[in-house]
Design an enzyme around this catalytic site. Structure first.
Site, PDB file in Angstrom:
ATOM      1  N   ILE A 116      15.437  26.969  -0.841  1.00  8.49           N
ATOM      2  CA  ILE A 116      15.530  26.567  -2.557  1.00  8.49           C
ATOM      3  C   ILE A 116      15.074  25.395  -2.556  1.00  8.49           C
ATOM      4  O   ILE A 116      14.692  24.605  -1.748  1.00  8.49           O
ATOM      5  CB  ILE A 116      17.382  26.380  -2.450  1.00  8.49           C
ATOM      6  CG1 ILE A 116      17.360  26.168  -4.022  1.00  8.49           C
ATOM      7  CG2 ILE A 116      17.721  25.232  -1.525  1.00  8.49           C
ATOM      8  CD1 ILE A 116      19.001  26.190  -4.201  1.00  8.49           C
ATOM      9  N   GLU A 139      33.498  30.158  16.780  1.00  7.29           N
ATOM     10  CA  GLU A 139      32.938  31.072  17.691  1.00  7.29           C
ATOM     11  C   GLU A 139      33.027  30.575  19.082  1.00  7.29           C
ATOM     12  O   GLU A 139      32.858  29.426  19.501  1.00  7.29           O
ATOM     13  CB  GLU A 139      31.534  31.412  17.281  1.00  7.29           C
ATOM     14  CG  GLU A 139      31.320  31.847  15.877  1.00  7.29           C
ATOM     15  CD  GLU A 139      31.390  31.067  14.863  1.00  7.29           C
ATOM     16  OE1 GLU A 139      32.260  31.401  13.855  1.00  7.29           O
ATOM     17  OE2 GLU A 139      30.803  29.968  14.923  1.00  7.29           O
ATOM     18  N   ASN A 172      39.146  28.325  13.822  1.00  6.64           N
ATOM     19  CA  ASN A 172      38.032  28.491  13.073  1.00  6.64           C
ATOM     20  C   ASN A 172      36.862  28.310  14.059  1.00  6.64           C
ATOM     21  O   ASN A 172      36.674  27.019  14.537  1.00  6.64           O
ATOM     22  CB  ASN A 172      37.860  27.580  11.986  1.00  6.64           C
ATOM     23  CG  ASN A 172      36.489  27.453  11.167  1.00  6.64           C
ATOM     24  OD1 ASN A 172      35.765  28.399  11.282  1.00  6.64           O
ATOM     25  ND2 ASN A 172      36.165  26.284  10.695  1.00  6.64           N
ATOM     26  N   CYS A 210      36.620  30.480   8.888  1.00  3.66           N
ATOM     27  CA  CYS A 210      37.684  30.308   8.385  1.00  3.66           C
ATOM     28  C   CYS A 210      38.279  29.267   8.096  1.00  3.66           C
ATOM     29  O   CYS A 210      37.473  28.147   8.325  1.00  3.66           O
ATOM     30  CB  CYS A 210      38.863  31.297   9.229  1.00  3.66           C
ATOM     31  SG  CYS A 210      39.201  30.377  10.661  1.00  3.66           S
ATOM     32  N   ARG A 236      41.113  33.857   6.626  1.00  3.78           N
ATOM     33  CA  ARG A 236      40.152  34.594   7.558  1.00  3.78           C
ATOM     34  C   ARG A 236      38.775  35.185   6.886  1.00  3.78           C
ATOM     35  O   ARG A 236      38.815  35.867   5.509  1.00  3.78           O
ATOM     36  CB  ARG A 236      40.849  35.734   8.235  1.00  3.78           C
ATOM     37  CG  ARG A 236      39.805  36.564   9.070  1.00  3.78           C
ATOM     38  CD  ARG A 236      40.284  37.763   9.667  1.00  3.78           C
ATOM     39  NE  ARG A 236      39.443  38.541  10.432  1.00  3.78           N
ATOM     40  CZ  ARG A 236      39.229  39.785  10.328  1.00  3.78           C
ATOM     41  NH1 ARG A 236      39.518  40.430   9.184  1.00  3.78           N
ATOM     42  NH2 ARG A 236      38.215  40.340  11.148  1.00  3.78           N
ATOM     43  N   ASP A 265      36.254  37.291  19.712  1.00  2.62           N
ATOM     44  CA  ASP A 265      35.653  36.172  20.849  1.00  2.62           C
ATOM     45  C   ASP A 265      36.892  35.232  20.902  1.00  2.62           C
ATOM     46  O   ASP A 265      36.836  34.478  22.137  1.00  2.62           O
ATOM     47  CB  ASP A 265      34.510  35.729  20.180  1.00  2.62           C
ATOM     48  CG  ASP A 265      34.355  35.168  19.100  1.00  2.62           C
ATOM     49  OD1 ASP A 265      34.409  36.053  18.107  1.00  2.62           O
ATOM     50  OD2 ASP A 265      34.278  33.757  18.725  1.00  2.62           O
ATOM     51  N   ILE A 304      34.000  38.991   9.928  1.00  4.96           N
ATOM     52  CA  ILE A 304      32.359  39.005   9.943  1.00  4.96           C
ATOM     53  C   ILE A 304      32.181  40.667  10.116  1.00  4.96           C
ATOM     54  O   ILE A 304      31.095  41.166   9.826  1.00  4.96           O
ATOM     55  CB  ILE A 304      31.824  38.284  11.428  1.00  4.96           C
ATOM     56  CG1 ILE A 304      31.716  37.018  10.864  1.00  4.96           C
ATOM     57  CG2 ILE A 304      30.451  38.789  11.555  1.00  4.96           C
ATOM     58  CD1 ILE A 304      30.839  36.518   9.727  1.00  4.96           C
ATOM     59  N   THR A 355      23.617  10.404   0.872  1.00  3.96           N
ATOM     60  CA  THR A 355      22.585  11.381   1.270  1.00  3.96           C
ATOM     61  C   THR A 355      23.098  12.530   1.662  1.00  3.96           C
ATOM     62  O   THR A 355      22.634  13.890   1.354  1.00  3.96           O
ATOM     63  CB  THR A 355      22.021  10.994   2.786  1.00  3.96           C
ATOM     64  OG1 THR A 355      21.380   9.592   2.474  1.00  3.96           O
ATOM     65  CG2 THR A 355      21.094  11.815   3.529  1.00  3.96           C
TER      66      THR A 355
END
Length: 597
Positions: free
Chosen positions: A296, A111, A109, A7, A64, A133, A67, A345
């Site tokens: 990719i 886990e 934001n 989020c 939000r 969580d 998931i 970079t």
């Protein structure tokens, strides 16, 4: 069931705006990061006590990325007919999240991987309102106060606001989740997932330092993450390949905390291939579908070829995407806007990752695992071949890890969240870093591993140079001992060369000759750097935004300190060269290395 994902969050402490004006301001600013959380929004307002100037207010805003949605849960579906809208809102894990007495609100934001372990430690046994969580954070704060960040195992950036004037903000140890802070002209302090959200309302903006928290009590930053391995004298552990292997497996296992389709970013190099191999084995053991893998590159690039080989060996549903140099150049404007940097970079590597993230999200995937962090903790960059001794090797690893939030973590988080895709990075697991970084650095020196030659990250390769419990290998030898290829190189050397050529056409010699007058701070030393800096300042013209990006001479992604390892590098830096951060810049190490000064 976890009902939360990535989020964007925004918070302010002590604004002098009135309630309505501040709420409208939060709504307006939240739109600038809606790409991070397209699935829902939330705002919480907290009046503070009056000061000598007048009333002040704190506020939390949240965007939000779900998931798991509430309607995906059969129990929640059954509740629709009998539960109120407010109850269903709480079941969904929408934010802000609240303490049991609703006196403290949280916007976060991230886990929290140890949330189930933390729950039993709480004195208050009241049932949680959501299955998120992250709800444990607000309850932990109520009981342990400012120590809460140090109790968490996860990747996070958050702010808490309480009815009694409390305010607390924190960021994870390494800075996997992006976070900025700023100061308003009225004395207010702002916190947000992205810089763009703050640039018009803050006189000063900085990146919120990883491993720190900010509290209303002192109105200052405090460092909570101080692992012993910051000091090389504590890096004394002898090599135990089994412990290293088990720790990394555990780091991946905890990051499979999701209930939606997810995937693995696969370049075909050691780091991403190990992640993909272990995830496949875990899914097979649990009887779950294998995740898709994604790569990719330009047509016929090294990454595409290697990733295809690994995916075939693992038996994953593999998706291979191509881009052209022109498509990359066309995307650079958006890449710089979202990544909020002019580091060359980061933009080189961030562009293909940005393009790939869009394609992945379009397929309905909301989370991917990625291999960031391995090169920093294991000395994987090719310039580490030049490390003169184990002490300097370790100290450079520490410097690289401490700076990750400015570069690879910034890229991985923002390039994916630009499209509402969440990236998880098991190599930066706190417990795994403790194992790797407490190793005696002699075991990580490139001169180790004569069995397979002088190759970087030998300890990690050797840890998985065995068979699993079923007698199957983790990776074939040609993958396990493949040489390091930096991502911006691996997608195709023509990408970097093409970007340089484009910059040379756009930036003429006269413009470049007067670069110090246009860019007196962090003056670009190459036309490529001038080009991306020009784009950055079109998006973020204020000096305080410009100063959020670090500069300095670098070779193959080295820190400025490591440049001292090589006399030619030192001479180039002294002469004002920009250096080259491609892995090919380290002559005599990479198969295709060339002189780049």
């Amino acid at each position: 069931m976890r009902l939360k994902g990535g989020c964007g969050f925004l918070s302010v402490y002590g604004s002098t705006m009135d309630h309505h004006s501040l709420r409208m301001k939060i709504l307006q600013l939240s739109r600038t990061m809606r790409h991070r959380g397209p699935d829902g929004s939330g705002i919480h307002m907290v009046p503070l006590e009056k000061d000598t100037v007048g009333s002040r207010i704190s506020a939390l805003g949240h965007e939000r990325l779900a998931i798991v949605g509430v309607m995906d849960d059969p129990q929640s579906q059954a509740a629709v007919s009998g539960e109120s809208h407010a109850k269903l809102h709480s079941l969904s894990g929408n934010q802000p999240l609240y303490s049991h007495d609703r006196s403290v609100a949280l916007a976060i934001n991230g886990e929290i991987y140890n949330h189930e372990k933390l729950k039993p430690t709480l004195a208050d046994k009241t049932a949680f309102r959501t299955r998120s969580d992250c709800e444990v954070v607000v309850h932990m704060y109520k009981e342990v106060g400012e120590e809460v960040a140090s109790k968490l195992d996860g990747d996070f950036a958050f702010a808490l606001a309480g009815d009694n004037g409390e305010f607390y903000a924190a960021r994870d140890p390494i800075g996997v989740a992006s976070m900025y802070m700023g100061w308003g002209s009225d004395g207010s302090v702002w916190f947000a997932s992205e810089m763009k959200t703050l640039q018009n309302d803050c006189k000063k903006i900085v990146q919120f330092p990883p491993g720190h928290y900010w509290s209303h009590k002192t109105k200052a930053l405090h460092q909570y993450y101080k692992p012993a391995w910051f000091d090389v004298s504590t890096a004394t552990q002898e090599l135990n390949l089994g412990v290293l292997r088990d720790s990394f497996i555990a780091a991946i296992d905890k990051r499979l905390m999701t209930d939606v389709p997810y995937g693995v970013l696969l370049s075909g190099g050691l780091d991403s291939s190990l992640v993909a191999s272990l995830v496949v084995k875990m899914c097979d053991k649990a009887g779950k579908p294998r995740p898709a893998t994604f790569s990719i590159g330009l047509h016929n690039s090294p990454d595409l070829k290697n990733a295809r080989t690994v995916a075939n060996m693992l038996g994953t549903e593999h998706h291979e995407f191509h881009f052209t140099v022109q498509e990359g150049i066309d995307a650079v404007q958006d890449v710089i806007y979202h990544l909020e940097t002019y580091d060359v970079t980061t933009i080189r590597a961030g562009t293909p990752m940005f393009i790939l993230a869009r394609k992945i999200k379009a397929m309905g995937v909301k989370m991917v695992l990625s291999g960031e962090g391995a090169d920093e903790e294991l000395g994987g960059y090719l310039y580490f071949h030049k490390a003169p001794n184990p002490t300097e090797f370790h100290e450079e690893c520490v410097r690289k890890l401490q700076d990750l939030y400015k570069y690879d973590c910034l890229r991985a988080n923002k390039a994916t969240m630009a499209w509402g895709l969440e990236a998880r990075v098991p190599f930066l697991d706190k417990a795994f870093m403790d194992v790797v970084m407490h190793l005696d650095p002699k075991h990580k020196m490139i001169t180790k591993g004569a069995k397979k030659g002088f190759i970087e990250k030998w300890v990690m390769r050797e840890a998985f140079n065995c068979k699993d419990e079923n007698g199957d290998i983790y990776l074939p030898q040609d993958v396990l001992f493949r040489q390091k290829e930096q991502f911006s190189d691996g997608v195709g050397y023509d990408w970097i060369d093409g970007l340089k050529a484009h910059a040379a056409n756009v930036v003429d010699d006269t413009m470049f000759a007067f670069r110090e007058h246009r860019f007196p701070y962090n003056t670009p030393q190459s036309k490529e750097a001038y080009y991306v800096r020009s784009i950055f300042e079109n998006h973020y013209p204020s000096q305080t935004c410009i100063e959020t990006v670090s500069g300095g001479f670098s070779v193959a992604c080295s820190t400025a300190k490591a440049v001292e390892w090589d006399e030619e590098w030192k001479a180039a830096a002294a002469a004002g060269s920009s250096g080259d951060q491609s892995g090919r810049a380290v002559k005599g190490v990479h198969d295709a290395a060339t002189k780049c000064f």
